[in-house]
Design a protein around this motif. Structure first.
Motif, PDB file in Angstrom:
ATOM      1  N   PRO A  81     -36.415   1.015 -40.205  1.00 44.54           N
ATOM      2  CA  PRO A  81     -36.526   0.010 -39.147  1.00 44.54           C
ATOM      3  C   PRO A  81     -37.866  -0.004 -38.440  1.00 44.54           C
ATOM      4  CG  PRO A  81     -34.418   1.135 -39.054  1.00 44.54           C
ATOM      5  CD  PRO A  81     -35.238   1.857 -40.061  1.00 44.54           C
ATOM      6  N   GLU A  82     -38.486   1.159 -38.239  1.00 45.19           N
ATOM      7  CA  GLU A  82     -39.753   1.171 -37.510  1.00 45.19           C
ATOM      8  C   GLU A  82     -40.845   0.458 -38.307  1.00 45.19           C
ATOM      9  OE1 GLU A  82     -40.178   4.956 -34.743  1.00 45.19           O
ATOM     10  OE2 GLU A  82     -39.765   5.471 -36.812  1.00 45.19           O
ATOM     11  N   ARG A  83     -40.967   0.779 -39.606  1.00 51.66           N
ATOM     12  CA  ARG A  83     -41.991   0.154 -40.436  1.00 51.66           C
ATOM     13  C   ARG A  83     -41.690  -1.330 -40.618  1.00 51.66           C
ATOM     14  NH1 ARG A  83     -45.297   2.122 -44.396  1.00 51.66           N
ATOM     15  NH2 ARG A  83     -45.447   3.917 -43.014  1.00 51.66           N
ATOM     16  N   GLU A  84     -40.399  -1.696 -40.754  1.00 48.18           N
ATOM     17  CA  GLU A  84     -40.046  -3.098 -40.923  1.00 48.18           C
ATOM     18  C   GLU A  84     -40.428  -3.893 -39.694  1.00 48.18           C
ATOM     19  OE1 GLU A  84     -36.003  -3.561 -42.024  1.00 48.18           O
ATOM     20  OE2 GLU A  84     -36.145  -2.123 -43.651  1.00 48.18           O
ATOM     21  N   ALA A  85     -40.198  -3.319 -38.505  1.00 47.61           N
ATOM     22  CA  ALA A  85     -40.542  -4.029 -37.272  1.00 47.61           C
ATOM     23  C   ALA A  85     -42.039  -4.271 -37.190  1.00 47.61           C
ATOM     24  CB  ALA A  85     -40.073  -3.226 -36.062  1.00 47.61           C
ATOM     25  N   ALA A 288     -21.518  -1.331 -26.869  1.00 47.38           N
ATOM     26  CA  ALA A 288     -22.409  -2.466 -27.107  1.00 47.38           C
ATOM     27  C   ALA A 288     -22.607  -3.316 -25.860  1.00 47.38           C
ATOM     28  CB  ALA A 288     -21.855  -3.333 -28.238  1.00 47.38           C
ATOM     29  N   ASP A 289     -21.710  -3.191 -24.877  1.00 49.20           N
ATOM     30  CA  ASP A 289     -21.864  -3.928 -23.623  1.00 49.20           C
ATOM     31  C   ASP A 289     -22.835  -3.252 -22.661  1.00 49.20           C
ATOM     32  OD1 ASP A 289     -19.949  -5.889 -24.339  1.00 49.20           O
ATOM     33  OD2 ASP A 289     -18.347  -4.473 -23.865  1.00 49.20           O
ATOM     34  N   GLY A 290     -23.225  -2.020 -22.955  1.00 42.54           N
ATOM     35  CA  GLY A 290     -24.082  -1.255 -22.055  1.00 42.54           C
ATOM     36  C   GLY A 290     -25.553  -1.602 -22.201  1.00 42.54           C
ATOM     37  N   GLN A 291     -26.311  -1.270 -21.171  1.00 33.12           N
ATOM     38  CA  GLN A 291     -27.738  -1.573 -21.165  1.00 33.12           C
ATOM     39  C   GLN A 291     -28.497  -0.724 -22.175  1.00 33.12           C
ATOM     40  OE1 GLN A 291     -28.878  -4.125 -19.328  1.00 33.12           O
ATOM     41  NE2 GLN A 291     -30.855  -3.881 -20.367  1.00 33.12           N
ATOM     42  N   ASP A 297     -31.642  -2.333 -29.075  1.00 37.44           N
ATOM     43  CA  ASP A 297     -31.789  -3.496 -29.954  1.00 37.44           C
ATOM     44  C   ASP A 297     -33.145  -4.165 -29.772  1.00 37.44           C
ATOM     45  OD1 ASP A 297     -29.318  -3.047 -30.958  1.00 37.44           O
ATOM     46  OD2 ASP A 297     -28.299  -4.664 -29.895  1.00 37.44           O
ATOM     47  N   LYS A 298     -33.628  -4.229 -28.533  1.00 36.55           N
ATOM     48  CA  LYS A 298     -34.936  -4.829 -28.279  1.00 36.55           C
ATOM     49  C   LYS A 298     -36.058  -3.964 -28.848  1.00 36.55           C
ATOM     50  CE  LYS A 298     -33.508  -7.166 -24.013  1.00 36.55           C
ATOM     51  NZ  LYS A 298     -33.706  -7.245 -22.533  1.00 36.55           N
ATOM     52  N   MET A 299     -35.875  -2.660 -28.802  1.00 38.91           N
ATOM     53  CA  MET A 299     -36.913  -1.759 -29.288  1.00 38.91           C
ATOM     54  C   MET A 299     -36.989  -1.766 -30.819  1.00 38.91           C
ATOM     55  SD  MET A 299     -39.299   0.300 -28.334  1.00 38.91           S
ATOM     56  CE  MET A 299     -38.822   0.409 -26.592  1.00 38.91           C
ATOM     57  N   TYR A 300     -35.840  -1.884 -31.488  1.00 34.33           N
ATOM     58  CA  TYR A 300     -35.790  -1.854 -32.952  1.00 34.33           C
ATOM     59  C   TYR A 300     -35.036  -3.087 -33.459  1.00 34.33           C
ATOM     60  CZ  TYR A 300     -37.177   2.971 -32.178  1.00 34.33           C
ATOM     61  OH  TYR A 300     -37.848   4.103 -31.781  1.00 34.33           O
ATOM     62  N   PRO A 301     -35.681  -4.246 -33.452  1.00 41.07           N
ATOM     63  CA  PRO A 301     -34.985  -5.478 -33.859  1.00 41.07           C
ATOM     64  C   PRO A 301     -34.581  -5.487 -35.327  1.00 41.07           C
ATOM     65  CG  PRO A 301     -37.335  -5.881 -33.522  1.00 41.07           C
ATOM     66  CD  PRO A 301     -37.067  -4.499 -33.031  1.00 41.07           C
ATOM     67  N   SER A 302     -35.376  -4.857 -36.198  1.00 36.95           N
ATOM     68  CA  SER A 302     -35.022  -4.845 -37.615  1.00 36.95           C
ATOM     69  C   SER A 302     -33.746  -4.057 -37.859  1.00 36.95           C
ATOM     70  CB  SER A 302     -36.165  -4.252 -38.440  1.00 36.95           C
ATOM     71  OG  SER A 302     -36.443  -2.928 -38.028  1.00 36.95           O
ATOM     72  N   PHE A 303     -33.482  -3.036 -37.046  1.00 32.77           N
ATOM     73  CA  PHE A 303     -32.237  -2.269 -37.166  1.00 32.77           C
ATOM     74  C   PHE A 303     -31.058  -3.075 -36.642  1.00 32.77           C
ATOM     75  CE2 PHE A 303     -29.092   0.651 -35.427  1.00 32.77           C
ATOM     76  CZ  PHE A 303     -28.877   1.510 -36.486  1.00 32.77           C
ATOM     77  N   SER A 304     -31.232  -3.747 -35.514  1.00 35.91           N
ATOM     78  CA  SER A 304     -30.126  -4.479 -34.902  1.00 35.91           C
ATOM     79  C   SER A 304     -29.819  -5.780 -35.629  1.00 35.91           C
ATOM     80  CB  SER A 304     -30.451  -4.780 -33.437  1.00 35.91           C
ATOM     81  OG  SER A 304     -31.621  -5.568 -33.337  1.00 35.91           O
ATOM     82  N   ASN A 305     -30.788  -6.349 -36.364  1.00 30.58           N
ATOM     83  CA  ASN A 305     -30.534  -7.595 -37.084  1.00 30.58           C
ATOM     84  C   ASN A 305     -29.518  -7.431 -38.206  1.00 30.58           C
ATOM     85  OD1 ASN A 305     -32.291  -9.051 -35.481  1.00 30.58           O
ATOM     86  ND2 ASN A 305     -34.034  -8.781 -36.858  1.00 30.58           N
TER      87      ASN A 305
END
Length: 649
Positions: A81-85, A288-291, A297-305
């Protein structure tokens, strides 16, 4: 061809890009599809026909060139995920070549992969009748039940072999039975239910694993690996002596078990519940409702997508496996909790994954990091490289990545996992260096003050002098340490594990509340997790209940209103200017003795009797008659019962 779109194997073999791509490919291949520390060699000469070890495969690729398989030509170079992002920020949205490759890649990855085919074939074969006409049990169910019977009753392999011979005599001749316990173990291994035995130093210094797998003594304390003599040969015969390890860690590999979650269509659909089945109404029903989840998800969008990527929590605690308190023994299981599942399934026993069984007889303490190494290695591979997994609900394959979001433990376990000392002057990890603690002279313990600074600035308790320390609280809450700050603070921390290492003490002039740099910081995303460690509420509720009831009923050994506490009230007023309930302070009499006034919650024997009977009646009516309350005596109950009693009170 544009240089930015070239794959690493299209560069010259003497270039740094080619060599770096080779190393990255080998790391991913051995992390995802190795068998017996070997993979099929992808060089131009072998063409995936022959299997070699890590060094041989690297030499072949460098010397002979690289030939990717058809189903991995698109995703070979991806590094998690880090490299993909990072790559997504530089890729052009209108790149037609990449779009065509993606479509081709998706088409080639439909249907089960080799691992899924083995599993599905095993399940299909296992559904065969044990013998013609048998409707109660299949072949696979018989094999699993037989192995469970062996483990529950601690039967040796010889006894199981005798049972199988007996079954062959009793059952029809055409019954399909395993020939031996070893055949049954092979079936369980294909199911992903096996475990690995890893020898450990009895002083918790190291594991005989990876580069130390063949060592015979601890490289830290020098203790022998074995309980018996180290001689391989018996002096009186040519037979080898059986060497017994001093300590054994049992590791249950997690990769295959995570893949199994997607090989059942019903379970696979639940694995995306947090994305498609959760109701977004602003209420807290799921992590998933927590901050913390949202920020990750914002930090690693490729993982959360990819909603099929797995998010886990790690929980651990010690227990006595001998079912008797006369033996002091503490075994520590490490359990993984699947956060992808809905709340009513996440904590069910069939979905809790036992990953490690750390042996006793004593708690590993801060040396738990030594035993977490195999698990951290697999978690790191699953984050960086992923694992090709078959999704039965969509009949497709995808690269499954995994992240551990947090840990769950009691307060002593918090210290073991985080590295922050939960004893002494800086016991509170939330207040960290800004904690307010006072050492009680007579009770011989630290007392932690000024919790009101965590309240809102206009909260009325901030101005309540009488019921607190006699002062107005005007300070603001401390700023919590972030993961990045902790990692930078402990970057060069000298981790030293083992019982033989000297214990670190907090110096009054230069206090250091850290005991180690946690092994979790080896995970590249751990410092970005907002909620890294969680406390088990059941433990806290039980401790509060014991203290409250012990004080109300004046139970010796459990009450907090004792002689030392009354003397400390006077000490705090004279030395620290804390004015707490002065009417309860001890008073000196003329003859030199002390008088201790009774508190407002003091009860005589009749009142205690009435209190116990009332609680007992409420439990019988509302909960269950599992806890029995006798006069002035509180029997120990389970945590769920204590929780119910707290609500009744």
């Amino acid at each position: 061809m544009d240089k930015g779109n070239k794959c690493w194997w299209e560069f010259p073999r003497w270039s740094d890009v080619y060599e770096k791509g080779t190393d990255e490919y080998i790391e991913k291949a051995f992390a995802t599809r190795s068998q017996g520390n070997e993979i099929s060699c992808p060089c131009c000469t072998c063409h995936h026909r022959f299997w070699y070890g890590r060094n041989d495969v690297r030499d072949h690729i460098i010397c002979n060139g690289f030939v990717p398989r058809n189903d991995e030509s698109f995703h070979l170079g991806r590094m998690g995920p880090e490299r993909e992002a990072e790559n997504l920020q530089h890729d052009e949205p209108s790149n037609m070549n990449v779009g065509i490759q993606e479509l081709l890649h998706a088409a080639l990855r439909e249907g089960p992969n080799e691992e899924a085919k083995k599993f599905l074939n095993l399940i299909e074969e296992g559904q065969e009748e044990l013998y013609p006409g048998c409707k109660k049990m299949s072949r696979l169910a018989f094999t699993i039940r037989l192995y469970i019977y062996k483990c529950d009753h601690k039967l040796p392999d010889v006894a199981i072999a005798g049972l199988l011979e007996f079954f062959k005599e009793v059952l029809p001749n055409d019954a399909i039975l395993p020939t031996s316990i070893h055949e049954a173990k092979k079936v369980l291994k294909l199911l992903g239910l096996d475990y690995k035995k890893i020898d450990a130093c009895p002083n918790d210094c190291m594991l005989y694993w990876a580069e130390h797998a063949n060592a015979t003594s601890c490289h830290v304390c020098g203790t022998s690996r074995w309980k018996s003599k180290e001689d391989d040969q018996n002096d009186n015969s040519n037979e080898k002596t059986r060497r017994i390890p001093s300590k054994i860690l049992r590791y249950f590999p997690i990769k295959k078990r995570l893949q199994r979650l997607y090989m059942c269509a019903e379970t696979a659909s639940y694995m995306t519940w947090h994305k498609y089945g959760r109701e977004n109404d602003g209420l807290m029903r799921h992590p998933a409702d927590g901050q913390a989840w949202i920020n990750f998800d914002k930090m690693y969008p490729s993982f959360s997508n990819e909603p099929r990527n797995v998010r886990l929590a790690l929980a651990t605690d010690g227990f006595n496996p001998f079912q008797t308190m006369s033996i002091v023994h503490s075994t520590w299981p490490v359990i993984l909790i699947n956060y992808n599942l809905p709340p009513w399934l996440a904590t069910k026993s069939e979905f809790l994954m036992l990953s490690l069984l750390i042996p006793g007889p004593l708690s590993p303490g801060n040396s738990i990091d030594v035993y977490l190494q195999p698990l951290m290695k697999d978690l790191d591979d699953l984050w960086k490289f992923g694992l090709e997994t078959y999704d039965a609900s969509t009949n497709t394959r995808f690269d499954m990545h995994v992240a551990v979001m947090s840990t769950i433990s009691d307060f002593p376990g918090y210290a073991m996992l985080s590295g922050w000392s939960t004893k002494g002057k800086f016991a509170c990890p939330c207040c960290h260096y800004e904690v307010d603690s006072v050492y009680l002279k007579y009770s011989h313990k630290h007392c932690y003050m000024s919790h009101r600074k965590w309240l809102d600035s206009d909260h009325p308790w901030r101005y309540n002098k009488r019921n607190f320390n006699g002062h107005i609280e005007e300070r603001s809450e401390p700023v919590r340490l972030t993961g990045c700050e902790i990692e930078q603070l402990l970057h060069d921390f000298p981790n030293e594990f083992g019982k033989e290492q000297p214990k670190m003490r907090q110096d009054a002039d230069d206090p250091n509340p850290w005991r180690k740099c946690s092994i979790f910081f080896k995970l590249p995303y751990w410092k970005q997790c907002d909620l890294r460690h969680n406390l088990d509420v059941m433990h806290i509720e039980k401790n509060i209940f014991d203290n409250v009831i012990g004080t109300l009923l004046d139970i010796p050994g459990k009450r907090k209103d004792h002689v030392s506490a009354r003397r400390d009230l006077k000490y705090l007023r004279e030395e620290k200017d804390f004015r707490w309930v002065p009417e309860l302070e001890s008073k000196e009499l003329e003859d030199g003795s002390e008088e201790f006034p009774t508190s407002m919650f003091w009860m005589n024997d009749d009142e205690k009797q009435l209190f116990c009977q009332t609680i007992k009646m409420q439990i019988c009516l509302k909960v269950m008659p599992r806890i029995l309350l006798d006069v002035c005596k509180l029997m120990k109950g389970k945590s769920r019962d204590i929780r119910a009693m707290m609500h009744i009170l």
